[in-house]
Design an enzyme around this catalytic site. Structure first.
Site, mmCIF file in Angstrom:
data_model
loop_
_atom_site.group_PDB
_atom_site.id
_atom_site.type_symbol
_atom_site.label_atom_id
_atom_site.label_comp_id
_atom_site.label_asym_id
_atom_site.label_seq_id
_atom_site.Cartn_x
_atom_site.Cartn_y
_atom_site.Cartn_z
ATOM 1 N N GLU A 1 -1.409 -8.677 4.487
ATOM 2 C CA GLU A 1 -1.142 -8.665 6.301
ATOM 3 C C GLU A 1 -2.395 -8.619 6.945
ATOM 4 O O GLU A 1 -2.410 -9.066 7.915
ATOM 5 C CB GLU A 1 0.208 -7.700 6.797
ATOM 6 C CG GLU A 1 -0.800 -6.172 7.009
ATOM 7 C CD GLU A 1 -0.782 -5.444 5.875
ATOM 8 O OE1 GLU A 1 -1.020 -5.871 4.428
ATOM 9 O OE2 GLU A 1 -0.983 -4.042 5.969
ATOM 10 N N HIS B 1 -3.837 -5.849 0.827
ATOM 11 C CA HIS B 1 -2.892 -5.257 2.373
ATOM 12 C C HIS B 1 -3.384 -7.298 2.343
ATOM 13 O O HIS B 1 -4.174 -7.565 3.731
ATOM 14 C CB HIS B 1 -3.808 -4.726 3.796
ATOM 15 C CG HIS B 1 -3.773 -3.460 3.411
ATOM 16 N ND1 HIS B 1 -2.295 -2.590 3.836
ATOM 17 C CD2 HIS B 1 -4.453 -2.520 2.751
ATOM 18 C CE1 HIS B 1 -2.847 -1.702 4.225
ATOM 19 N NE2 HIS B 1 -3.625 -1.747 3.092
ATOM 20 N N CYS C 1 0.776 -1.298 0.139
ATOM 21 C CA CYS C 1 0.282 0.115 -0.038
ATOM 22 C C CYS C 1 1.048 1.068 0.040
ATOM 23 O O CYS C 1 1.595 1.602 -1.209
ATOM 24 C CB CYS C 1 -0.610 -0.281 1.116
ATOM 25 S SG CYS C 1 -2.397 1.501 0.939
#
Lengths: 83, 231
Positions: free
Chosen positions: B205, B203, B86
């Protein structure tokens, strides 16, 4: 010495923000707004250091633009200098 | 192997990435403050999401002057892994480690929702455990994720198979409806020519644990760990 730097999207790059503003201006009743492009303007005040040539100031401004003020992948820049 | 997760002033996904590295894939992981001048032995550096330096001027523009960027450049030049997520992707384009730029989303809105990604290439250290064509559901959260590069650069990316993820629909079709932000050729993530630097807007994660309802992002972290174990 004062410099004004204008950073704009390259003509080949779409500017959705400009388009939205153009549309809003038309909605407000301003006829004939054909295009709006949004850019950034920087007013830079430079300390007067004796003996600086105009070439040197211009070269400094170009470096400022290339290294930070503009992302030359998508933007181009122009500047004017006021003595 | 060791992950180093960079904290720039304004990073806000640093602990999420650290958590996945440390507690989900059980690797060594250390947070790296932006003023550090070495990477503390990290094999894979993650530049996390957030709003580094408030996104002043342009997203990622001021981060290139952080002291930690110099060792990151050297690490990348020596073949070390660098992963920008990002805002981290935006930083990598500003720093010049990845080509192109990330512009305002086409419809000008900040987008925070899940998207589908098609895995385009698996011969990278970041995607080696995924299948070619594998569809991942991964959240996005950005206002400037509209990938732009000129046609010559885009063609070169395609030729070198540097486009790693593209936005697609649930069936893997690369449609304009499935493109959330106007990115050129539905590009969601690219790598550099030597394939050791990856940047992506979504994202992973945030979706690496079943407990969170989605573990589609885990394959990327597992790939990194597996790739570094092979070295």
């Amino acid at each position: 010495m004062k410099a004004t730097v204008v950073v704009e999207l390259k003509p080949s790059v779409l500017d959705p923000q400009g388009k939205a503003i153009q549309h809003s201006l038309s909605t407000l009743g301003f006829a004939g707004v054909e295009d709006v492009r949004v850019g950034k303007l920087f007013r830079i005040t430079l300390a007067d250091i004796g003996g600086q040539t105009r070439d040197h100031v211009e070269s400094q401004l170009r470096q400022m633009c290339e290294r930070l003020l503009a992302n030359t992948v998508v933007e181009h820049f122009s500047y004017t200098i006021e003595e | 192997m060791k992950f180093g997760i960079v904290i720039l002033p304004g990073s806000n996904c640093d602990h999420d990435a650290w958590h996945v590295a440390k507690n989900v894939v059980s690797a060594e992981a250390e947070l790296l403050w932006h003023k550090e001048t070495d990477l503390k032995g990290a094999d894979c550096v993650i530049i996390p999401g957030g709003f580094a330096y408030g996104d002043y001027l342009r997203a990622g523009a001021l981060a290139k002057f952080a002291p930690i960027m110099e060792p990151i450049r050297r690490h990348a030049a020596n073949g070390g892994l660098v992963f920008g997520i990002c805002n981290g992707f935006q930083v990598l384009t500003e720093v010049g480690l990845l080509p192109g730029a990330l512009m305002r989303n086409e419809h000008l809105r900040f987008l925070s929702r899940d998207v589908f990604l098609r895995t385009e290439e698996t011969d990278t250290p970041f995607t080696s455990e995924l299948q070619r064509g594998q569809i991942l559901r991964v959240p996005i959260a950005h206002g400037e994720g509209n990938y732009y590069a000129d046609d010559a650069t885009l063609d070169e990316l395609e030729r070198n198979r540097q486009v790693i993820f593209r936005y697609c629909d649930g069936e893997g079709r690369m449609t304009s409806e499935a493109n959330p932000n106007g990115s050129a050729r539905n590009i969601a993530g690219i790598c550099n020519a030597s394939r050791n630097v990856l940047g992506m807007m979504p994202h992973p994660e945030r979706c690496s644990e079943e407990l969170l309802g989605n573990a589609d992002g885990l394959g990327i972290f597992k790939s990194i760990v597996a790739s570094l174990a092979r070295v």
